[in-house]
Design an enzyme around this catalytic site. Structure first.
Site, mmCIF file in Angstrom:
data_model
loop_
_atom_site.group_PDB
_atom_site.id
_atom_site.type_symbol
_atom_site.label_atom_id
_atom_site.label_comp_id
_atom_site.label_asym_id
_atom_site.label_seq_id
_atom_site.Cartn_x
_atom_site.Cartn_y
_atom_site.Cartn_z
ATOM 1 C CD GLU A 43 15.118 1.708 -41.143
ATOM 2 O OE1 GLU A 43 14.461 1.242 -42.091
ATOM 3 O OE2 GLU A 43 14.588 2.053 -40.064
ATOM 4 C CB THR A 73 12.974 -2.445 -46.330
ATOM 5 O OG1 THR A 73 12.690 -1.081 -46.009
ATOM 6 C CG2 THR A 73 11.789 -3.002 -47.111
ATOM 7 C CE LYS A 133 8.856 -0.217 -39.834
ATOM 8 N NZ LYS A 133 9.749 -0.413 -40.997
#
Length: 202
Positions: A43, A73, A133
């Site tokens: 990621e 993000t 998550k």
């Protein structure tokens, strides 16, 4: 659909490397090092526009190896669009924003929202999001995941926030599907240590 997508993305992966705030060349170098070690999912956070070139470079390097790179993000629809345009295979957010999840779905990207409470987890589940998550995982602790498995066994968790090679196994043993490690990768020995967990099964 989301579950199937992430089941395909992660496969048997137990560890994900988060390459945050690094120069383009360093991002690609660490991504390739992770892939070489068997850490197959990477990621690259894109909280700011200047991080997008690193994502693009990692996506290109991943494509050459058949590896999927996600964008982390991702906080709004504009960042979803930037991630999609860069070729990201999925998006990740620190929190639960269903508008962002919908924007990702509209671009065909599986979305991994962040949750830290049963209420948020239920809200995500009602929206069809079953891969979540958990953030910040180090504050929640392994026991949180064991507790959540009772009432919400259909959820699959990626643990993020404060994980490293020293504590990731405890989270995997607690039922976490994927341990995601970011800041700890500043230590060059971490990737090698984490690679030992890629075949770890609780």
């Amino acid at each position: 659909m989301t579950t199937a997508d992430f089941a395909h993305i992660f496969g048997g992966a137990r560890v994900m490397a988060i390459l945050r705030g690094l120069p383009v060349a360093e991002t690609v170098r660490l991504a390739e090092r992770a892939w070489d070690l068997g850490i197959l999912v990477v990621e690259v956070p894109v909280a700011t526009p200047d991080a997008v070139p690193a994502l693009c470079a990692a996506v290109e390097a991943g494509a050459a190896r058949g590896r999927i790179v996600g964008a982390g993000t991702v906080l709004d629809a504009e960042q979803v669009a930037a991630a999609a345009d860069a070729g990201a295979g999925f998006t990740v957010a620190p929190g639960l924003d269903l508008t962002v999840a919908d924007a990702a779905a509209a671009r065909g990207l599986p979305h991994l929202p962040g949750v830290a409470t049963p209420t948020e987890a239920q809200q995500a589940l009602r929206h069809g999001l079953t891969w979540l998550k958990a953030f910040p995982a180090i504050s929640l602790g392994p026991a949180w995941f064991r507790a959540m498995a009772g009432p919400l066994p259909q959820l699959r968790f990626v643990a993020t926030g404060g994980l490293d090679a020293g504590n990731a196994a405890a989270f995997l043993d607690a039922g976490v599907r994927v341990a995601a490690v970011g800041s700890a990768l500043a230590d060059p020995t971490q990737l090698d240590q984490l690679a030992k967990l890629t075949t770890h099964h609780p």
